[in-house]
Design an enzyme around this catalytic site. Sequence first.
Site, mmCIF file in Angstrom:
data_model
loop_
_atom_site.group_PDB
_atom_site.id
_atom_site.type_symbol
_atom_site.label_atom_id
_atom_site.label_comp_id
_atom_site.label_asym_id
_atom_site.label_seq_id
_atom_site.Cartn_x
_atom_site.Cartn_y
_atom_site.Cartn_z
ATOM 1 N N ARG A 48 0.850 -1.195 0.000
ATOM 2 C CA ARG A 48 0.000 0.000 0.000
ATOM 3 C C ARG A 48 0.888 1.248 0.000
ATOM 4 N NH1 ARG A 48 -1.494 1.673 4.611
ATOM 5 N NH2 ARG A 48 -2.209 -0.333 5.401
ATOM 6 N N TYR A 100 -16.805 17.013 -14.670
ATOM 7 C CA TYR A 100 -17.251 15.622 -14.729
ATOM 8 C C TYR A 100 -18.312 15.393 -13.654
ATOM 9 C CZ TYR A 100 -16.877 10.545 -14.295
ATOM 10 O OH TYR A 100 -17.147 9.209 -14.232
ATOM 11 N N ASP A 172 -7.787 18.935 -13.771
ATOM 12 C CA ASP A 172 -8.138 17.597 -14.236
ATOM 13 C C ASP A 172 -7.873 17.593 -15.744
ATOM 14 O OD1 ASP A 172 -9.411 15.358 -15.312
ATOM 15 O OD2 ASP A 172 -11.046 15.393 -13.865
ATOM 16 N N LYS A 197 -9.047 6.586 -19.078
ATOM 17 C CA LYS A 197 -9.405 7.094 -20.395
ATOM 18 C C LYS A 197 -8.213 6.976 -21.360
ATOM 19 C CE LYS A 197 -13.063 7.940 -17.931
ATOM 20 N NZ LYS A 197 -13.357 9.224 -17.311
#
Length: 385
Positions: A48, A100, A172, A197
């Site tokens: 992690r 978004y 973004d 994407k």
Amino acid sequence: MTRKIETQLIHAGIPEDEATGAVNIPIYQTSTYHQTALGVHKGWEYSRTGNPTRAALEQLIADLEHGTHGFAFASGLAALTTILHLFSSGDEILISENVYGGTYRLLANVFDQTGLKFSIVDTTDLSKTEEALSRHPSAILIESPANPLLTITDVEAVAQAAHREGVLVIVDSTFMTPYLMRPLDLGADIVVHSATKYLGGHSDLIAGLAVVKDEELAQKLAFLQNAAGAVLAPFDSYLLIRGIRTLGVRMDRHQENTAAIASFLKESPAVKSVYYPGFEDAQGHEIQKKQASGFGAMISFELAEEYDFRVFLSSLKLIYLAESLGGVESLICHPSSMTHASIPEEIRNKVGISEQLLRLSVGIEHAEDLIEDLNQAFEQSRKGE
Ligand SMILES: *Cc1c(COP(=O)(O)O)cnc(C)c1O
């Protein structure tokens, strides 16, 4: 290092496995690492906190964005969630008007419970943005081109205005990728991607990335990434590196096809309006030429009233009706009921997300086949026929 971006996509980051010379970083499918004595290890303790495959991806995106530290997360929204943990109760975040839908939902329905406030500002309008910045919010989150109307914000001008007021700038850059635009060079403090994407590019993974160039901000994000734990798995990190290697050639073809389809749509009687920053008369066209090396591969268009959007969408044979974007295959969506459904209707209407609006993510198929598919679906969907 002044290598061109096409070369950097292949060779930046950690280009080979140190232990073996393998030209692909192996998938280090491990949760933990042997410590030969208390506190004695090879730099890795628990996956992690750090994993060599993820670290290779994080260095790659940091290099591509001209930043110093990259962070990989389980999704774009996991990246945004972690970034928003930098703020606390009473802080205000400004967001671009067309963000978004999931980002809006995260702020309106999740972070509202922590007391974090947000307001919407039209970041394409510098004077309105300056006015909002004078209230001294904690951060401004910009999307450019914004979703789904592809409006362009002057990132450099907004970043300068924000920094005059001591406001953190988050961009973004999902629609652009570092191949087309590097927000940190334009003054942003944090660049974030839904790597699901274009960066992944093959519609086969969900991932998020963030990059910064400030040491203190990097320390805070590294702490939050480990403490909150929404990290990207080794296998997905590997897939994402593999996707990024071909970003340049994919983007070139994506953009070539998009320009051809945009011209076709502009001429079609089935289409009322087309939103594409590549048109000379489009909002922000000149700004886009200044701040990016291309117009991207997204188009939105409004069907003329005589065409039924439901019939049109179900008549497409090649282009998939689907959420998401940026894959090699062309995808179309209906923002008002799909990607932007979580935005209240009142706001949707105000920003121009009508029922006839469709958003096309142009893939890398042959443009002629895509145009033929659009054409036959227009014919099928003409009302009264
Ligand atoms: C898809 C998307 C997100 C969310 O990313 P996920 O990987 O789906 O969590 C955020 N911003 C933009 C612009 C997006 O297109």
